[in-house]
Design a protein around this motif. Structure first.
Motif, PDB file in Angstrom:
ATOM      1  N   ASP A  42       0.927  -1.317  -0.012  1.00  0.00           N
ATOM      2  CA  ASP A  42      -0.004  -0.191  -0.021  1.00  0.00           C
ATOM      3  C   ASP A  42       0.828   1.200  -0.108  1.00  0.00           C
ATOM      4  OD1 ASP A  42      -2.901  -0.866   0.396  1.00  0.00           O
ATOM      5  OD2 ASP A  42      -2.192  -2.019   1.933  1.00  0.00           O
ATOM      6  N   ARG A  48       3.396   2.151   2.538  1.00  0.00           N
ATOM      7  CA  ARG A  48       3.173   1.252   3.834  1.00  0.00           C
ATOM      8  C   ARG A  48       3.705  -0.195   3.406  1.00  0.00           C
ATOM      9  NH1 ARG A  48      -0.586  -2.510   6.613  1.00  0.00           N
ATOM     10  NH2 ARG A  48      -1.808  -2.549   4.586  1.00  0.00           N
ATOM     11  N   ARG A 112     -14.385   5.633   3.628  1.00  0.00           N
ATOM     12  CA  ARG A 112     -13.036   5.692   2.891  1.00  0.00           C
ATOM     13  C   ARG A 112     -12.704   6.657   1.763  1.00  0.00           C
ATOM     14  NH1 ARG A 112     -10.149   0.105   0.640  1.00  0.00           N
ATOM     15  NH2 ARG A 112      -8.276   0.733   1.141  1.00  0.00           N
ATOM     16  N   LYS A 145      -7.324   1.487  -8.237  1.00  0.00           N
ATOM     17  CA  LYS A 145      -8.289   0.667  -7.344  1.00  0.00           C
ATOM     18  C   LYS A 145      -9.456   1.454  -6.950  1.00  0.00           C
ATOM     19  CE  LYS A 145      -5.894   1.427  -2.922  1.00  0.00           C
ATOM     20  NZ  LYS A 145      -5.073   0.849  -1.969  1.00  0.00           N
ATOM     21  N   HIS A 146     -10.716   1.025  -6.443  1.00  0.00           N
ATOM     22  CA  HIS A 146     -11.108  -0.382  -6.326  1.00  0.00           C
ATOM     23  C   HIS A 146     -12.224  -0.554  -7.491  1.00  0.00           C
ATOM     24  CE1 HIS A 146      -9.771   1.160  -2.422  1.00  0.00           C
ATOM     25  NE2 HIS A 146      -9.206  -0.033  -2.294  1.00  0.00           N
ATOM     26  N   TYR A 192     -14.210  -5.230  -3.961  1.00  0.00           N
ATOM     27  CA  TYR A 192     -14.861  -6.450  -2.877  1.00  0.00           C
ATOM     28  C   TYR A 192     -16.126  -6.457  -3.246  1.00  0.00           C
ATOM     29  CZ  TYR A 192     -11.075  -6.271   0.814  1.00  0.00           C
ATOM     30  OH  TYR A 192     -10.085  -6.397   1.231  1.00  0.00           O
ATOM     31  N   ASP A 224      -9.049  -7.339  -4.883  1.00  0.00           N
ATOM     32  CA  ASP A 224      -8.451  -6.694  -3.402  1.00  0.00           C
ATOM     33  C   ASP A 224      -8.133  -7.990  -2.469  1.00  0.00           C
ATOM     34  OD1 ASP A 224      -8.171  -5.051  -1.311  1.00  0.00           O
ATOM     35  OD2 ASP A 224     -10.233  -3.997  -1.596  1.00  0.00           O
ATOM     36  N   GLU A 407     -11.322   3.542   6.910  1.00  0.00           N
ATOM     37  CA  GLU A 407     -11.738   2.278   5.812  1.00  0.00           C
ATOM     38  C   GLU A 407     -12.274   1.410   7.025  1.00  0.00           C
ATOM     39  OE1 GLU A 407      -8.198   0.672   4.234  1.00  0.00           O
ATOM     40  OE2 GLU A 407      -9.377  -1.371   3.764  1.00  0.00           O
TER      41      GLU A 407
HETATM   42  C1  BGC Z   1      -7.964  -2.549   0.816  1.00  0.00           C
HETATM   43  C2  BGC Z   1      -7.056  -2.229  -0.177  1.00  0.00           C
HETATM   44  C3  BGC Z   1      -5.396  -2.521   0.082  1.00  0.00           C
HETATM   45  C4  BGC Z   1      -5.357  -3.930   0.630  1.00  0.00           C
HETATM   46  C5  BGC Z   1      -4.139  -4.476   0.919  1.00  0.00           C
HETATM   47  C6  BGC Z   1      -7.725  -3.927   1.308  1.00  0.00           C
HETATM   48  O1  BGC Z   1      -8.365  -4.371   2.437  1.00  0.00           O
HETATM   49  O2  BGC Z   1      -9.204  -2.511   0.416  1.00  0.00           O
HETATM   50  O3  BGC Z   1      -7.037  -0.977  -0.664  1.00  0.00           O
HETATM   51  O4  BGC Z   1      -4.734  -2.023  -0.801  1.00  0.00           O
HETATM   52  O5  BGC Z   1      -6.427  -4.040   1.819  1.00  0.00           O
HETATM   53  O6  BGC Z   1      -3.628  -3.687   2.089  1.00  0.00           O
END
Ligand code: BGC
Length: 742
Positions: A42, A48, A112, A145-146, A192, A224, A407
């Motif tokens: 991420d 991240r 989000r 995404k998404h 999702y 995802d 989120e």
């Molecule tokens: C999120 C994504 C994210 C992925 C990896 C998912 O729960 O919806 O946006 O990139 O996790 O962390």
């Protein structure tokens, strides 16, 4: 890598193994064939990357979130951000950074929304494209995404977004389409949720028919995390890579499906090829880049200062260093600058407004409230009121605490914590120069808007947010952000209000194309702050709109030129917005739609010309009868202004399609549709004995008759009109003539 050769040498088991991750963040290697693994992380507004063998993630720069970035309306700024993200990825050996997010903000409640750009597909698509271009120019991949319609966090893994085709294309997919076509992201991440009953992760229409066949995407689609339902269906639908690892379970299911004849091996080959193509792009070591954390921290602050939106200013801003000023509120010392969930960055360092102001002047500080519970702390409130009563100007740093939005869940309301609202009220009683500085991922209601002197919206501004706030508050940077979404006066004004969050696992997008300002405009609802709105410390004058054509065909480009002058006394940047209005249309269209924007820097007194180029898509709607974009001949207004509610100049042009959509006639066609066709009108008027009458009175009767007949289907004329020219056979002949003519 010779991918053809590799695929031909691989066993079915090896190919199937490539279709899911090795672990949470890597693709699978195949040692026998010297196929490497690559790492993804991420995203989107910072890196991240999980630490190896330890909990937590590495230190990285937390840039402003997408909700803030979009307010810059600045493509080059987003590219600059992308380049910095790319460098951090190279330094950390990450091949693909997961983002940006291009989902449309359907409801301000979506937890989000801070990770998404806008309620407008053009702005969202353009911002996403620039972000992608920046990252990928460094040789690092992105994952847009998404995909698609992940517009709420509530039941995000089971809900089905029920959307009509036109709305899907014009609003929810258009944002992705622009980014895919303009910037060619190396990967996309599916959402999702389901769309019209089918999970995105196994939705062939979405992942193959539209994405690849129509838009020409030739990268990889990953799921995802945990979005896979039926892996076999997904492979055939175009979902190349399942993330994260499935522990080998789904690989085996895919192998079994091929062996039993349920799945053609060619689909496994296609997905394996796309994984290999991605690995191939990243397996060679990249030239090392130096990642200067201080430089990126500074960049994060600079970017945020270009994004902040000045929503109100009765002259109290900019602050002066010789005034007595109080900074009030926990967020002044401990700002909320990023959102919760998968994009949460372990920030290199954080600069608060209290830190940053020390370089400029002395201000007093009072904490005012606490963020971990929504309860007034009487002692803190009293200190804050006391500080406010003793200063010329009180600057309140307020907004939404982490527990209010993230989120994984949606908000239930748009209110700020009561304790902060009480603080604002009390401070307003003792000081008439109150400035509000907001920290929030999405719109809030502002019961204080009329009481305070200034409001500065910073969204979630990244790790150097305090520096950006101080620069803008004191006028070192002239604010130039404009809202990328409408701020409603109250939640119930929002177009999705009646149908959000849906019933059980069904959410009907009944508001159709009327999302965001498209709805507020059409319904004539006064928002708290409109889409595209933002103030400056200077003023701008618009003049001399010119268009390259008064009439054009759909394959010609319309060039629009406008002059903008800085009429104030300080330098500043203006976002010039261009909207298109279709004035005559047989389909329901928004009042106007954003089709261009440019940000321009002007010194005091300086004038510059801003140029826009509009192509077919600026005028077209998605016509479901031909499943394509179409322009209806007619007059369009080109509207140029400084917000969606402040149009300064306009010009009309006529645009013609290459081909009209032929109307198919049947005996069920209404007479008014036949009258709309010149030949049909001539023939049917003759058969019905209609036409010009001598006197005014007779003509009025005739007109009335034409109106009434217009609502009748052709076949009904046989019973209603006793006339030997009207029979089923003669009407069928008429239908044939008209269809042959088309
Ligand atoms: C999120 C994504 C994210 C992925 C990896 C998912 O729960 O919806 O946006 O990139 O996790 O962390």
């Amino acid at each position: 890598m010779n991918i053809d050769k590799l695929i031909s040498e691989m066993t079915l088991e090896e190919k199937a193994s490539l279709l899911s991750g090795l672990d949470f963040w890597h693709t699978k290697p195949i040692d026998r064939l010297s196929i490497d693994k690559i790492m993804v992380s991420d995203g989107p507004h910072g890196l991240r990357k999980e630490k190896e063998g330890e909990r937590g993630s590495i230190e990285a720069t937390c840039f402003p979130t997408a909700s803030s970035l979009a307010c810059s309306f600045d493509r080059s700024l987003l590219e600059e951000l992308g380049k910095a993200l790319g460098s951090e990825c190279i330094a950390e050996n990450v091949s693909v950074i997961l983002g940006p997010g291009a989902n449309i903000k359907r409801t301000p409640l979506c937890g989000r929304n801070f990770e998404y750009f806008s309620e407008d597909p053009y702005l969202s698509g353009e911002m996403a494209a620039s972000h992608i271009k920046g990252v990928q120019s460094m040789g690092v991949g992105t994952s847009l995404k998404h995909f698609a319609c992940n517009n709420q966090e509530y039941r995000r893994m089971s809900v089905s977004a029920q959307i009509d085709e036109r709305t899907l294309r014009e609003i929810y997919l258009a944002s992705f389409e622009i980014a895919v076509k303009k910037a060619k992201p190396q990967t996309l991440m599916c959402s999702y949720n389901k769309i019209n009953g089918e999970y995105s992760s196994q939705n062939k229409k979405l992942l193959t028919d539209i994405l690849r066949d129509e838009w020409g995407f030739n990268g990889l689609v990953m799921s995802d995390w945990g979005a896979v339902d039926d892996r076999v269906k997904g492979v055939a639908a175009g979902l190349d890579l399942e993330m994260p690892a499935s522990g080998g379970k789904n690989d085996n299911i895919v192998i079994e499906a091929v062996k039993s004849g349920k799945l053609d091996e060619k689909y496994v080959d296609i997905c394996a090829r796309r994984v290999l193509e991605l690995v191939d792009k990243h397996c060679d070591a990249k030239a090392p880049v130096s990642w200067d954390k201080e430089k990126d921290h500074e960049l994060a602050g600079k970017i945020e200062s270009e994004c902040m939106v000045l929503l109100k200013n009765d002259g109290v801003l900019p602050l002066k260093t010789d005034e007595s000023i109080a900074f009030i509120g926990e967020f002044a010392e401990n700002p909320r600058y990023q959102g919760g969930g998968s994009s949460h960055i372990n920030s290199y360092k954080v600069t608060s407004a209290v830190d940053a102001v020390k370089d400029i002047c002395e201000v007093s500080f009072a904490r005012g409230y606490v963020t971990d519970k929504d309860e007034t702390d009487k002692a803190l409130l009293a200190q804050a009121v006391e500080a406010a009563s003793k200063c010329d100007k009180a600057v309140l740093f307020v907004g939404l605490p982490e527990s209010f939005e993230s989120e994984g869940f949606d908000r239930k309301h748009l209110r700020m914590p009561d304790c902060q609202l009480e603080l604002i009220d009390e401070v307003c009683k003792v000081n008439k120069n109150v400035v509000i500085v907001l920290h929030n991922g999405a719109p809030i209601e502002m019961p204080f808007a009329d009481k305070v002197s200034a409001i500065l919206e910073g969204y979630l501004g990244g790790e150097a947010v305090g520096k950006a706030q101080v620069d803008v508050l004191f006028g070192k940077v002239n604010p130039s952000g404009k809202l990328a979404e409408t701020f409603p006066r109250k939640l119930s004004d929002n177009p999705s209000y009646l149908n959000y969050p849906g019933e059980g696992d069904i959410v009907k997008y009944n508001e159709g194309i009327f999302v965001g300002y498209r709805y507020y405009d059409k319904k004539e609802i006064e928002p708290l702050f409109p889409f595209g709105f933002g103030l400056s410390y200077t003023t701008f004058e618009y003049s001399d709109i010119e268009v390259s054509h008064d009439e054009l065909d759909e394959d010609q480009i319309l060039t629009v030129r406008v002059s903008v002058k800085n009429t104030g006394s300080v330098a500043g940047k203006e976002v010039v917005e261009l909207y298109v209005r279709d004035t005559e249309s047989s389909v329901i269209r928004p009042d106007k739609e954003l089709k261009g924007f440019e940000k321009t820097y002007l010194l005091p007194g300086e004038t510059k010309q801003v140029v826009f180029k509009l192509d077919k898509r600026a005028f077209a709607y998605f016509d479901t009868s031909i499943m394509d974009w179409h322009i209806e001949y007619g007059k369009f207004e080109i509207l140029v202004g400084s917000s969606s509610r402040d149009i300064k100049l306009s010009k009309s042009v006529y645009v013609a399609p290459k081909e009209e959509i032929p109307h198919r006639y049947t005996l069920n066609s209404l007479c008014c549709d036949v009258f709309a066709n010149p030949l049909g009108k001539k023939l049917l008027y003759k058969a019905l004995g209609l036409g010009k009458k001598g006197s005014k009175e007779e003509q009025a009767v005739e007109d009335f008759k034409i109106l009434a007949l217009g609502e009748m289907p052709l076949h009904s004329l046989v019973s209603f009109i006793p006339n030997d020219k009207i029979s089923r056979a003669t009407l069928s002949e008429l239908v044939d003539i008209l269809n042959a003519e088309a």
